[in-house]
Design an enzyme around this catalytic site. Structure first.
Site, mmCIF file in Angstrom:
data_model
loop_
_atom_site.group_PDB
_atom_site.id
_atom_site.type_symbol
_atom_site.label_atom_id
_atom_site.label_comp_id
_atom_site.label_asym_id
_atom_site.label_seq_id
_atom_site.Cartn_x
_atom_site.Cartn_y
_atom_site.Cartn_z
ATOM 1 C CD GLU A 208 57.538 7.484 15.593
ATOM 2 O OE1 GLU A 208 58.404 8.360 15.440
ATOM 3 O OE2 GLU A 208 56.387 7.735 16.003
ATOM 4 C CD GLN B 209 52.381 11.897 15.778
ATOM 5 O OE1 GLN B 209 53.342 12.630 15.920
ATOM 6 N NE2 GLN B 209 52.511 10.721 15.208
#
Length: 274
Positions: A210, A122
């Site tokens: 997030e 990521q």
């Protein structure tokens, strides 16, 4: 890891001493020094994760305590995801109404880590705000279970458009790339599996905002306004696919839904609702 110059820049925002990781920008820097990571999977909220149909019958809604956005939970038959990309405008974060202290959130794209949890590749950017008005931005890459690492000398600010891309070159290697369209700067990092078990399977493609963890606890979640991923596509078996059929995630904490998310075609929208 963060360079001394970057530490000094963020340090200028601080007027408090080191405390619990969720209470100061300085503690957030400490999170990097300790080698902590973004959470590799979306946590179910304490009240239990449930799915409900969205108005688009090709997507479903699920609640998580830390991830919000869109996830393709399986590639087209006979293929694996080898690339995920998306562009987002860096938001200007703020403390929630009435909040005191420091708050943060992150936007990123990734391969694996949802239904497949052995590894995740990521890259993205964190944005942090203090109730006194300070803001800070960090962009990073990660091949979990290795800790994330900041890109050095990659400056971003609110309003910049960042294109984030991760590519797997094998089950144990890949690249993470960020490009800032305002400055024209691009950074790329080649990554290899941190151990023999951290094999990428190409089973998930993600576009996520997030609420990350520090010291085992979720950090106070910033009011990020909204983050929209454009050009949100994945490559599987040499064919590019968009977000059609994706799982939609929204953040729920302590019985409150803090985000609203949707996806259509090559776009993913995540809005802070507090």
């Amino acid at each position: 890891m963060k360079t001394q110059a970057a530490l000094a820049t963020l340090g200028s925002l601080l007027s408090v001493t080191l405390a619990a990781p969720s209470t100061s920008l300085e503690s957030r820097i400490q999170r990097r020094a300790l080698g902590l990571t973004h959470d590799p999977t979306p946590f179910e909220p304490a009240t239990g994760d449930f799915e409900a149909p969205k108005t688009d019958n090709e997507t479903q809604l699920a609640y998580s305590s830390n991830w919000s956005g869109a996830v393709l939970e399986s590639p087209p038959a006979g293929s694996t995801f080898s690339q995920v990309t998306g562009s987002f405008t860096v938001p200007r974060p703020s403390a929630p109404s009435g909040g005191r202290g420091t708050y943060a959130a992150s936007a990123w794209v990734g391969i694996d880590g949802d239904t497949y949890g052995a590894a995740i590749l990521q890259t993205g950017c964190d944005f942090t705000a203090s109730s006194s008005g300070g803001t800070a931005y960090d962009c990073w890459y990660e091949y979990f279970p290795n800790p994330l690492t900041d890109f050095s000398n990659f400056a971003v600010t609110a309003g910049d458009v960042i294109t984030a891309t991760v590519v797997t070159t094998s089950a144990t290697a890949g690249t993470a790339t960020l490009r800032n369209s305002r400055t024209g700067q691009q950074v790329t990092q080649q990554l290899t599996a941190p151990n023999a078990n951290a094999r990428l399977a190409g089973q998930n493609a993600e576009w996520i905002v997030e609420d990350f963890s520090s010291g085992g606890n979720l950090v106070p979640f910033a009011n990020f306004g909204s983050v929209s991923f454009t050009g949100a596509t994945a490559t599987a078996g040499g064919r590019r696919v968009d977000t059609t059929g994706s799982q939609i995630l929204e953040i729920q904490q302590n019985g409150r839904v803090l985000t609203s998310a949707s996806a259509s075609g090559s776009g993913v929208q995540v809005r802070y609702t507090g």
